[in-house]
Motif scaffolding. Structure first.
Motif, PDB file in Angstrom:
ATOM      1  N   GLY A  93       0.728  -1.238  -0.100  1.00 45.48           N
ATOM      2  CA  GLY A  93       0.098  -0.390   0.078  1.00 45.48           C
ATOM      3  C   GLY A  93       0.578   1.538  -0.095  1.00 45.48           C
ATOM      4  N   LYS A  94       2.487   1.534  -0.405  1.00 43.90           N
ATOM      5  CA  LYS A  94       3.532   2.248  -0.074  1.00 43.90           C
ATOM      6  C   LYS A  94       3.823   2.486  -1.332  1.00 43.90           C
ATOM      7  N   PRO A  95       3.749   3.887  -1.473  1.00 38.17           N
ATOM      8  CA  PRO A  95       4.152   3.470  -2.949  1.00 38.17           C
ATOM      9  C   PRO A  95       5.999   3.752  -2.921  1.00 38.17           C
ATOM     10  N   LEU A  96       6.878   3.066  -3.658  1.00 39.24           N
ATOM     11  CA  LEU A  96       8.162   3.602  -3.418  1.00 39.24           C
ATOM     12  C   LEU A  96       8.966   3.831  -4.296  1.00 39.24           C
ATOM     13  N   THR A  97      10.386   4.412  -3.360  1.00 37.98           N
ATOM     14  CA  THR A  97      10.961   5.207  -3.590  1.00 37.98           C
ATOM     15  C   THR A  97      11.719   4.837  -4.690  1.00 37.98           C
ATOM     16  N   VAL A  98      11.813   6.154  -5.251  1.00 39.68           N
ATOM     17  CA  VAL A  98      13.291   6.061  -6.809  1.00 39.68           C
ATOM     18  C   VAL A  98      14.388   6.714  -6.618  1.00 39.68           C
ATOM     19  N   ALA A  99      15.357   6.736  -6.488  1.00 39.11           N
ATOM     20  CA  ALA A  99      16.704   7.234  -5.611  1.00 39.11           C
ATOM     21  C   ALA A  99      17.857   7.054  -7.336  1.00 39.11           C
ATOM     22  N   PRO A 100      18.033   8.092  -7.327  1.00 37.84           N
ATOM     23  CA  PRO A 100      19.672   8.339  -8.757  1.00 37.84           C
ATOM     24  C   PRO A 100      20.615   8.083  -7.690  1.00 37.84           C
ATOM     25  N   ILE A 101      21.807   6.973  -8.608  1.00 41.73           N
ATOM     26  CA  ILE A 101      22.201   6.751  -8.282  1.00 41.73           C
ATOM     27  C   ILE A 101      23.901   7.987  -8.418  1.00 41.73           C
ATOM     28  N   ILE A 102      24.280   8.739  -7.327  1.00 42.19           N
ATOM     29  CA  ILE A 102      25.363  10.482  -8.564  1.00 42.19           C
ATOM     30  C   ILE A 102      26.695  10.462  -6.965  1.00 42.19           C
ATOM     31  N   GLY A 103      27.564  10.450  -7.566  1.00 48.84           N
ATOM     32  CA  GLY A 103      28.976  10.235  -6.924  1.00 48.84           C
ATOM     33  C   GLY A 103      28.538   9.214  -6.190  1.00 48.84           C
ATOM     34  N   LYS A 104      28.359   9.656  -5.118  1.00 49.19           N
ATOM     35  CA  LYS A 104      29.042   9.070  -3.295  1.00 49.19           C
ATOM     36  C   LYS A 104      27.703   9.071  -3.022  1.00 49.19           C
ATOM     37  N   ARG A 105      26.562   8.866  -3.602  1.00 50.20           N
ATOM     38  CA  ARG A 105      24.657   8.826  -3.025  1.00 50.20           C
ATOM     39  C   ARG A 105      24.494   7.434  -3.493  1.00 50.20           C
ATOM     40  N   HIS A 106      25.234   6.316  -2.823  1.00 54.61           N
ATOM     41  CA  HIS A 106      25.344   4.172  -3.591  1.00 54.61           C
ATOM     42  C   HIS A 106      23.730   4.346  -2.124  1.00 54.61           C
ATOM     43  N   ALA A 107      23.544   3.042  -3.158  1.00 52.80           N
ATOM     44  CA  ALA A 107      22.532   2.728  -2.177  1.00 52.80           C
ATOM     45  C   ALA A 107      21.745   2.848  -0.815  1.00 52.80           C
ATOM     46  N   ASP A 108      23.435   2.579  -0.221  1.00 55.57           N
ATOM     47  CA  ASP A 108      23.617   2.410   1.714  1.00 55.57           C
ATOM     48  C   ASP A 108      23.117   4.215   1.815  1.00 55.57           C
ATOM     49  N   TYR A 109      23.212   4.774   1.386  1.00 55.26           N
ATOM     50  CA  TYR A 109      23.458   6.353   1.226  1.00 55.26           C
ATOM     51  C   TYR A 109      21.619   6.478   1.481  1.00 55.26           C
ATOM     52  N   TYR A 110      21.100   5.624   0.709  1.00 53.82           N
ATOM     53  CA  TYR A 110      19.741   6.264   1.064  1.00 53.82           C
ATOM     54  C   TYR A 110      19.086   5.458   1.683  1.00 53.82           C
ATOM     55  N   LEU A 111      19.039   4.325   1.746  1.00 54.36           N
ATOM     56  CA  LEU A 111      18.470   3.403   2.946  1.00 54.36           C
ATOM     57  C   LEU A 111      18.932   3.505   4.184  1.00 54.36           C
ATOM     58  N   GLU A 112      19.852   4.179   4.900  1.00 55.34           N
ATOM     59  CA  GLU A 112      19.911   4.939   6.246  1.00 55.34           C
ATOM     60  C   GLU A 112      18.131   6.425   5.988  1.00 55.34           C
ATOM     61  N   ASP A 113      18.086   6.886   4.948  1.00 63.51           N
ATOM     62  CA  ASP A 113      17.262   7.716   5.518  1.00 63.51           C
ATOM     63  C   ASP A 113      15.718   7.124   5.201  1.00 63.51           C
TER      64      ASP A 113
END
Length: 437
Positions: A193-213
């Protein structure tokens, strides 16, 4: 890019269906049927023992014509059950098992015979141990991903069930940054029931970076313009998660395991519909009259799939299974579609490169372009001399077979083929050292 309307099902029955008893990286199955026996859809044809197995089921009703060595897209002849399909629609009982505990989910996936695109049985990939924190779905094959967008809800539910079965805390779906159609579809999709978050990987912003938030269990990331082939799982894990892998390592060393879009859909079918793994989406490109993505039952000969795409356009010179860069050129279109088949590329005789090779000029272009920092020309030279121990010492097994070295080589050396052959010989030497297991 392809439109969803181009994805069709191949319903026409082949004259003969060839069902290999080994469609995974592991132990071959023993046939459970005999010549002259009638079989129905979903019936188990092959069963094997051991820790690395994938049962084989019949995608067709029909009669067993023979059990013999037959052509295979691997380039080898594999023991196969040859069926004469019939129009009968009878099947085994498909029994869904929703709300099953994780241990039972793993067993269902195992019994369904689901195999990853890199040939590992899915149930083994989902039993990774305590060090794993992320399940990656490789959705960087745009044509394959597009073919499943009309059933994206089932793919996502299958992915969620894979997380539940494995006990892995979170999942990351990886798409190409230039695949606008897939990104749009994932942005519109929901999980629980929740929309997915779609995030771009740019520079040092890898999946780990986004998963923290991000509190969501499943995250979608757009990662460059690379299509990660079966030999590039290490690179996928390192690039997407932003984690370093040691030489000779594997995705588990980056605390990840990898699955495909097709296996997520197959897990949904197995658990929610009770169906074993019987079919796959295959993209057909190149010198055919009507290139398309097509749903094909395993065991269907390549020639029938090509015929369903309008037949050959001109005189065929080469048929490549699973991509023109890292795929395998087959010697006959009688070879069947198997569980790891994702694509077919047809080239005319004029398109087949026949450049003559010359000696290495030591320009080091292959070294500069290698994404995993190997010495392709030196490994290839040792392979050509039969010095496979030296190839191993130069980390030949880390080659991802992307083909970049061969593309830039001014001497037109067969670098990928030589390195791939050295890897095969290294594997053979290791098996002999273990006693031939």
């Amino acid at each position: 890019m392809t439109n969803l309307s181009d994805v069709v099902r191949l319903d026409k029955l082949p004259e003969k269906a060839i069902i290999p008893m080994r469609q995974h990286d592991g132990i071959a199955c023993a046939p459970l049927v005999k010549k002259g026996e009638a079989v129905i859809v979903g019936q188990k044809l092959g069963e094997c023992e051991g820790s690395d197995l994938a049962f084989v089921h019949s995608p067709f009703c029909g009669t067993v014509d023979s059990i013999e060595l037959m052509p295979n897209p691997s380039g080898k002849r594999i023991l196969s059950v040859v069926l004469t399909p019939s129009e009968c629609a009878q099947s085994v009982d498909f029994v869904p098992e929703k709300n099953a505990p994780p241990s039972r989910l793993i067993q269902i996936i195992k019994e369904a015979g689901i195999v990853e695109y890199y040939e590992k049985p899915t149930y083994l990939a989902l039993k990774p141990g305590k060090r794993i924190d992320t399940l990656l779905m490789n959705a960087t094959f745009p044509l394959i991903t597009h073919a499943y967008l009309n059933s994206l809800d089932k793919v996502l539910e299958g992915f969620r069930l894979m997380l539940e079965a494995s006990g892995i805390a979170r999942g990351v779906i990886v798409v190409r940054a230039d695949d606008k159609e897939s990104i749009k579809a994932f942005k519109s999709a929901k999980v629980n029931g929740k929309p997915l978050t779609v995030a771009p990987i740019i520079g040092k912003r890898h999946a780990d970076y986004y998963l923290e938030d991000v509190e969501d269990q499943i995250l979608v990331v757009a990662a460059g313009r690379i299509t990660y082939t079966p030999t590039m799982m290490n690179l996928l894990s390192a690039n997407v998660m932003g984690r370093k892998l040691p030489l000779g390592g594997e995705p588990a060393d980056a605390h990840t395991v990898v699955c495909g879009v097709k296996s997520a859909k197959a897990v949904y079918d197995a658990i929610c519909e009770g169906k074993p793994y019987l079919e796959n989406v295959v993209t057909v490109k190149g010198a055919v009259n009507n290139p398309k993505s097509i749903i094909v039952r395993f065991g269907t000969p390549l020639k029938d799939v090509i015929e369903a795409c309008g037949g050959y356009k001109g005189e065929p010179g080469k048929i490549i299974v699973n991509g023109s860069m890292g795929g395998i050129a087959v010697y006959t279109d009688e070879a069947p579609i198997v569980k790891s088949t994702t694509g077919i590329v047809v080239q005319t005789k004029e398109q087949v490169l026949r450049d003559e090779t010359s000696v290495c000029i030591h320009c080091a272009r292959c070294v500069d372009i290698c994404p995993v920092n190997l010495l392709p020309t030196r490994i290839a030279s040792y392979s050509d001399l039969g010095k496979y121990d030296e190839c191993d010492h130069l980390y030949a097994m880390n080659c991802i077979e992307c083909g970049s070295c061969a593309m830039v080589c001014p001497s037109k050396r067969h670098l990928v083929q030589l390195i791939r052959y050295s890897k095969l010989q290294i594997q053979n030497m290791c098996a002999e050292a273990r006693g031939g297991d």
